[in-house]
Design an enzyme around this catalytic site. Structure first.
Site, PDB file in Angstrom:
ATOM      1  N   ASN A 158     -61.263 -13.726  35.807  1.00 25.79           N
ATOM      2  CA  ASN A 158     -62.399 -14.418  36.422  1.00 25.79           C
ATOM      3  C   ASN A 158     -62.594 -15.737  35.666  1.00 25.79           C
ATOM      4  OD1 ASN A 158     -64.832 -15.267  37.465  1.00 25.79           O
ATOM      5  ND2 ASN A 158     -66.054 -13.665  36.482  1.00 25.79           N
ATOM      6  N   TRP A 159     -62.111 -16.808  36.284  1.00 24.10           N
ATOM      7  CA  TRP A 159     -62.183 -18.108  35.602  1.00 24.10           C
ATOM      8  C   TRP A 159     -63.613 -18.637  35.534  1.00 24.10           C
ATOM      9  CZ3 TRP A 159     -57.779 -21.715  37.817  1.00 24.10           C
ATOM     10  CH2 TRP A 159     -56.531 -21.135  37.563  1.00 24.10           C
ATOM     11  N   LYS A 160     -64.493 -18.087  36.355  1.00 21.65           N
ATOM     12  CA  LYS A 160     -65.869 -18.618  36.471  1.00 21.65           C
ATOM     13  C   LYS A 160     -65.812 -20.109  36.820  1.00 21.65           C
ATOM     14  CE  LYS A 160     -67.280 -15.110  33.229  1.00 21.65           C
ATOM     15  NZ  LYS A 160     -68.307 -14.583  32.361  1.00 21.65           N
ATOM     16  N   SER A 201     -65.816  -8.902  27.346  1.00 23.46           N
ATOM     17  CA  SER A 201     -65.137  -9.271  26.086  1.00 23.46           C
ATOM     18  C   SER A 201     -63.836  -8.505  25.867  1.00 23.46           C
ATOM     19  CB  SER A 201     -66.083  -9.112  24.898  1.00 23.46           C
ATOM     20  OG  SER A 201     -67.184  -9.999  25.028  1.00 23.46           O
ATOM     21  N   GLU A 261     -69.085  -3.561  34.157  1.00 30.86           N
ATOM     22  CA  GLU A 261     -69.217  -4.643  33.185  1.00 30.86           C
ATOM     23  C   GLU A 261     -70.597  -4.566  32.517  1.00 30.86           C
ATOM     24  OE1 GLU A 261     -66.437  -8.116  34.110  1.00 30.86           O
ATOM     25  OE2 GLU A 261     -68.233  -8.433  35.290  1.00 30.86           O
ATOM     26  N   GLY A 303     -62.910 -12.290  31.679  1.00 32.82           N
ATOM     27  CA  GLY A 303     -63.513 -13.619  31.784  1.00 32.82           C
ATOM     28  C   GLY A 303     -62.833 -14.594  30.842  1.00 32.82           C
ATOM     29  N   GLY A 304     -63.448 -14.834  29.683  1.00 33.95           N
ATOM     30  CA  GLY A 304     -62.956 -15.846  28.743  1.00 33.95           C
ATOM     31  C   GLY A 304     -61.469 -15.768  28.460  1.00 33.95           C
ATOM     32  N   GLU A 358     -73.711 -12.368  36.540  1.00 31.26           N
ATOM     33  CA  GLU A 358     -74.225 -13.760  36.550  1.00 31.26           C
ATOM     34  C   GLU A 358     -74.794 -14.101  37.921  1.00 31.26           C
ATOM     35  OE1 GLU A 358     -70.630 -15.514  35.077  1.00 31.26           O
ATOM     36  OE2 GLU A 358     -70.960 -14.521  33.143  1.00 31.26           O
ATOM     37  N   GLY A 401     -69.056 -11.989  27.673  1.00 34.89           N
ATOM     38  CA  GLY A 401     -69.059 -13.279  27.000  1.00 34.89           C
ATOM     39  C   GLY A 401     -69.719 -13.250  25.632  1.00 34.89           C
ATOM     40  N   HIS A 461     -71.236  -9.934  40.528  1.00 28.44           N
ATOM     41  CA  HIS A 461     -71.101 -10.196  39.095  1.00 28.44           C
ATOM     42  C   HIS A 461     -72.501 -10.353  38.502  1.00 28.44           C
ATOM     43  CE1 HIS A 461     -70.145 -12.170  35.322  1.00 28.44           C
ATOM     44  NE2 HIS A 461     -68.914 -11.719  35.466  1.00 28.44           N
TER      45      HIS A 461
HETATM   46  C1  PEP Z   1     -66.749 -11.418  33.197  1.00 27.84           C
HETATM   47  O1  PEP Z   1     -67.506 -12.356  33.270  1.00 27.84           O
HETATM   48  O2  PEP Z   1     -66.417 -10.790  34.208  1.00 27.84           O
HETATM   49  C2  PEP Z   1     -66.246 -11.058  31.885  1.00 27.84           C
HETATM   50  C3  PEP Z   1     -65.763  -9.862  31.710  1.00 27.84           C
HETATM   51  O3  PEP Z   1     -66.349 -12.016  30.905  1.00 27.84           O
HETATM   52  P1  PEP Z   1     -65.795 -11.925  29.409  1.00 27.84           P
HETATM   53  O4  PEP Z   1     -64.425 -11.302  29.475  1.00 27.84           O
HETATM   54  O5  PEP Z   1     -65.736 -13.349  28.941  1.00 27.84           O
HETATM   55  O6  PEP Z   1     -66.745 -11.100  28.642  1.00 27.84           O
END
Ligand code: PEP
Length: 257
Positions: free
Chosen positions: A9-11, A216, A170, A237-238, A100, A176, A98
């Site tokens: 997920n590049w966001k 994470s 999640e 994500g990241g 967010e 994050g 998600h």
């Molecule tokens: C996400 O936003 O779906 C996610 C899992 O982010 P991160 O891996 O950065 O925690």
């Protein structure tokens, strides 16, 4: 059908040039290193969808994903993108709900239920996100809360349609933040969700449902998480913004997986 999936997920990150480099690096590494039974999904910002698929069309186990869609099929909703539009750009997967989006855009499970319908009606796979806040985890009934998110967002579906869904657990406190759920915490929730699905749709549907972990997740902790019996992969994500790290996560399934 229960698959091994790693979805990035590049966001709201990366310019066209940066994203194009990332895609080509991931495509090459996935081709050379990742078991073809692992489905890799790249969920990128909308403007990429028009050209990204051409960049990985030769790589059968990489699919194109979007990060959201509107709950209506068309109309006067300036700035929004519908499921039929996404499908016309050959999108395969759509992240829905998600945390967010739930937090910043006030998406409720009732709206998400409509989005799920739209995505399925247009032949794409929803990646339905659920997860509790730190406050809820500390209050005790975090499992009940996440089960309810599934009930409200997904249990309106027929068993056949539910069988097409991918679920991503999640925990919000892990997204994050660098705080990953332990393998025990992830397995506890995934097992509880699978039981919840079994109670509503039956054991066969539950055992075929793909349950991803997100929060994470990185190349270091993925092997332990992916070794859990009810964890079928990750939503990343990241770490999906770094080709080497992301592809190493895609290689983190136990050998027999
Ligand atoms: C996400 O936003 O779906 C996610 C899992 O982010 P991160 O891996 O950065 O925690």
């Amino acid at each position: 059908m229960r698959k091994k999936i790693v979805a990035g997920n590049w966001k709201m990150n990366l310019t066209r040039e940066q994203g194009t480099i990332l895609i080509s690096e991931v495509v090459n590494m996935v081709h050379d290193e990742v078991n073809s039974r692992v489905q890799v999904v790249l969920c990128m910002p909308f403007p990429y969808l028009g050209f990204a698929k051409k960049l990985f069309q030769s790589q059968a186990n990489i699919a194109l994903g979007a990060q959201n869609c509107h709950e209506k099929p068309a109309g006067a909703y300036t700035g929004e993108v519908s499921a039929p539009i996404l499908r016309s750009f050959e999108v395969d997967y759509v992240i829905l709900g998600h945390s967010e989006r739930r937090e910043y855009f006030k998406e409720t499970d009732a709206v998400l239920a409509e989005k799920v319908r739209q995505v399925l009606a247009n032949g794409m796979t929803p990646i339905f996100c659920c997860g509790e806040s730190l406050e809820l985890r500390q209050s005790g009934d975090y499992i009940g809360f996440v089960k309810q998110q599934l009930t409200d967002g997904l249990f309106h579906l027929s068993a056949e349609d539910f069988g097409k869904i991918v679920i991503a657990y999640e925990p919000i406190w892990a997204i994050g933040t660098g705080l990953t759920a332990s393998a025990e915490q992830a397995q506890e929730m995934h097992a509880a969700l699978r039981e919840h699905i079994a109670a509503h749709y039956g054991a066969a549907v539950a055992s075929h449902t793909t349950l991803l972990y997100g929060g994470s997740c990185n190349a270091k902790n993925a092997p332990e998480l992916f070794a859990c019996p009810d964890v079928d992969g990750g939503l990343i994500g990241g770490a999906s913004l770094k080709s080497r790290e992301f592809v190493n996560i895609c290689k983190s399934f136990p050998a027999q997986g």
